[in-house]
Design an enzyme around this catalytic site. Structure first.
Site, PDB file in Angstrom:
ATOM      1  N   ALA A  34       0.942  -1.405  -0.004  1.00  0.00           N
ATOM      2  CA  ALA A  34      -0.212   0.411   0.001  1.00  0.00           C
ATOM      3  C   ALA A  34       0.479   1.081   0.044  1.00  0.00           C
ATOM      4  CB  ALA A  34      -1.271  -0.260   1.256  1.00  0.00           C
ATOM      5  N   ARG A  59      -0.687  -9.863  -3.969  1.00  0.00           N
ATOM      6  CA  ARG A  59      -1.214 -10.293  -5.060  1.00  0.00           C
ATOM      7  C   ARG A  59       0.171 -10.948  -5.875  1.00  0.00           C
ATOM      8  NH1 ARG A  59      -5.811 -12.280  -1.993  1.00  0.00           N
ATOM      9  NH2 ARG A  59      -7.117 -10.890  -1.856  1.00  0.00           N
ATOM     10  N   TYR A  83      -0.573 -13.501   1.363  1.00  0.00           N
ATOM     11  CA  TYR A  83      -1.360 -12.574   2.980  1.00  0.00           C
ATOM     12  C   TYR A  83      -1.183 -13.839   4.012  1.00  0.00           C
ATOM     13  CZ  TYR A  83      -2.956  -9.162  -0.199  1.00  0.00           C
ATOM     14  OH  TYR A  83      -3.169  -7.650  -1.213  1.00  0.00           O
ATOM     15  N   LEU A  99      -4.389  -3.010   3.759  1.00  0.00           N
ATOM     16  CA  LEU A  99      -5.232  -3.445   2.284  1.00  0.00           C
ATOM     17  C   LEU A  99      -6.865  -2.818   1.979  1.00  0.00           C
ATOM     18  CD1 LEU A  99      -5.900  -7.176   3.448  1.00  0.00           C
ATOM     19  CD2 LEU A  99      -4.109  -5.886   1.533  1.00  0.00           C
ATOM     20  N   HIS A 104     -10.227  -5.774   5.419  1.00  0.00           N
ATOM     21  CA  HIS A 104      -9.669  -5.331   6.684  1.00  0.00           C
ATOM     22  C   HIS A 104     -10.575  -6.173   7.294  1.00  0.00           C
ATOM     23  CE1 HIS A 104      -9.272  -1.062   6.322  1.00  0.00           C
ATOM     24  NE2 HIS A 104      -7.704  -1.678   5.972  1.00  0.00           N
ATOM     25  N   LYS A 122      -7.783   2.370   9.580  1.00  0.00           N
ATOM     26  CA  LYS A 122      -9.482   3.049   9.220  1.00  0.00           C
ATOM     27  C   LYS A 122      -9.614   3.470   8.207  1.00  0.00           C
ATOM     28  CE  LYS A 122      -6.274   5.954   9.630  1.00  0.00           C
ATOM     29  NZ  LYS A 122      -5.360   6.333   9.341  1.00  0.00           N
ATOM     30  N   ARG A 190      -9.345   3.526  -7.563  1.00  0.00           N
ATOM     31  CA  ARG A 190      -9.439   4.390  -5.962  1.00  0.00           C
ATOM     32  C   ARG A 190     -11.378   4.901  -5.535  1.00  0.00           C
ATOM     33  NH1 ARG A 190      -9.564   9.530  -2.943  1.00  0.00           N
ATOM     34  NH2 ARG A 190      -9.685  10.953  -5.288  1.00  0.00           N
TER      35      ARG A 190
END
Length: 382
Positions: A34, A59, A83, A99, A104, A122, A190
């Protein structure tokens, strides 16, 4: 200006220190490659003697390997099982989960079942019920989970809270919070609902404004008075992806709260980015206090206190006075990492976000969207 430049330099070039052999360092495993991770974990880890960047999973294995080389992780995992392979590694002590929001809950639960502590970006989950399930499992397994509302660990917001709690300005009447950002990206990637289900884009940012309202008021919402959301576009895949949001609350102790969030502020004249609004203002019976830039105060912030009938003053708080650890250039994420490691290592952190706080915050966000949905249903029906 010199202090600002000094902070920027040290934030961008944190001094690297050796691991502390006196206390077993914690091996961190990161799920996903990320964009938030360098600022939220990698850079802060360089100045923490008990944090090791042990592994990263993605991935795509090549992406994981490249990310590991670029950011100093010792190992990498990739592919469909990447993962889980990271979680199953017995040397991983802590899982950092940045993630996409819709993943989450699934991967935090898997990490806890694998016996790992979790630093969770968050919003923690999609619902308050899922948050409660996470903390229930963590309690049964004696593991630490923290939802990463990093700003709460910085001296700036804690100074505002101390001013309010001191009674200097009298009881709180209203609180308003704004979080806006200039338009930067297209909707592709996004702004997709599949990875961020049920208004996931704004839920993270709405969570910030709800959180700061609740924190400064020392109370929870009792009712959502108004709520309005503007979708990113009219395209079907964006109809539940918000770009703007407004809401007003009734909180305990007769406090009124207002919030506004906008991730797509248009540019001035079509090409000049607008300055983000990251502020919170508290009006009390005996004056007001406002913090500019509560979200990333480590770069620059100001706390303006205006007592009724007295001179206004401006304060800044980049580090704690007294016994608490910290440097003027520590970021919110570095203060957060300090607290998280202290908790995992069995020490008392300077501040902490309790499970009940995280559950209450998600419940408040859910109530906002329930209000939005009820209003939308009314207009569709009539």
């Amino acid at each position: 200006m010199f202090a600002l430049l000094s902070r920027i330099y040290h934030i961008s070039n944190p001094p690297k220190i050796k691991n502390d052999d006196a206390c077993k360092p914690l091996n961190f495993g990161c799920l996903g490659a990320a964009k938030i991770t360098p600022g939220a974990l990698v850079n802060p880890s360089h100045t923490h003697p008990e944090v090791v960047l042990y592994a990263v999973a993605a991935r795509d294995l090549k992406r994981a390997e490249t990310y590991a080389r670029e950011h100093g992780f010792q190992k990498s995992f990739g592919g469909e099982t990447g993962y889980q392979d990271l979680i199953d590694d017995p040397n991983v002590d802590v899982v950092y989960n940045p993630l996409p929001n819709g993943l989450h809950f699934e991967w935090t639960m898997k990490a806890l079942k694998g016996g790992k502590h979790v630093l969770l970006e968050k919003p923690a989950t999609n619902t308050a019920a899922e948050v409660a399930a996470i903390y229930a499992l963590a309690a049964r397994k004696n593991l630490v989970v923290l939802e990463a509302f990093h700003y709460r660990f910085h001296p700036a917001i804690q100074r505002v809270k101390a001013i309010l709690d001191s009674g200097e300005l009298g009881p709180i009447k209203t609180i308003s919070a704004s979080l806006t950002a200039p338009r930067r990206h297209s909707a592709r990637g996004r702004h997709t609902l599949e990875l961020r289900p049920w208004r996931r884009i704004q839920k993270g940012k709405t969570g910030y404004t709800v959180n700061v309202l609740r924190y400064l008021a020392s109370s929870n919402p009792t009712a959502v008075i108004t709520a309005k959301a503007v979708p990113y576009s009219s395209r079907p895949e964006h109809k539940q992806v918000d770009k703007m949001f407004w809401a007003t609350f009734a909180l305990e102790n007769d406090i009124i709260g207002e919030l506004h969030s906008n991730l797509e502020e248009p540019k001035l004249f079509g090409f000049i980015p607008r300055v983000p609004k990251l502020s919170a203002t508290v009006e009390c019976a005996g004056g007001t206090v406002k913090i500019f830039n509560f979200l990333i105060p480590h770069y620059y912030h100001s706390i303006t206190i205006s007592p009724t009938g007295k001179s206004r003053r401006v304060e800044r708080a980049y580090s704690f006075n007294g016994a608490a650890k910290g440097e003027d250039w520590w970021t919110t994420y570095r203060y957060q990492l300090e607290a998280f490691v202290d908790k995992v290592q069995g020490r008392n952190p300077q501040t902490w976000i309790e499970p009940e706080d995280t559950v209450a915050n998600m419940k408040s966000v859910e109530e906002i969207y329930a209000k939005v949905n009820s209003i939308s249903a009314f207009f569709i029906t009539y």
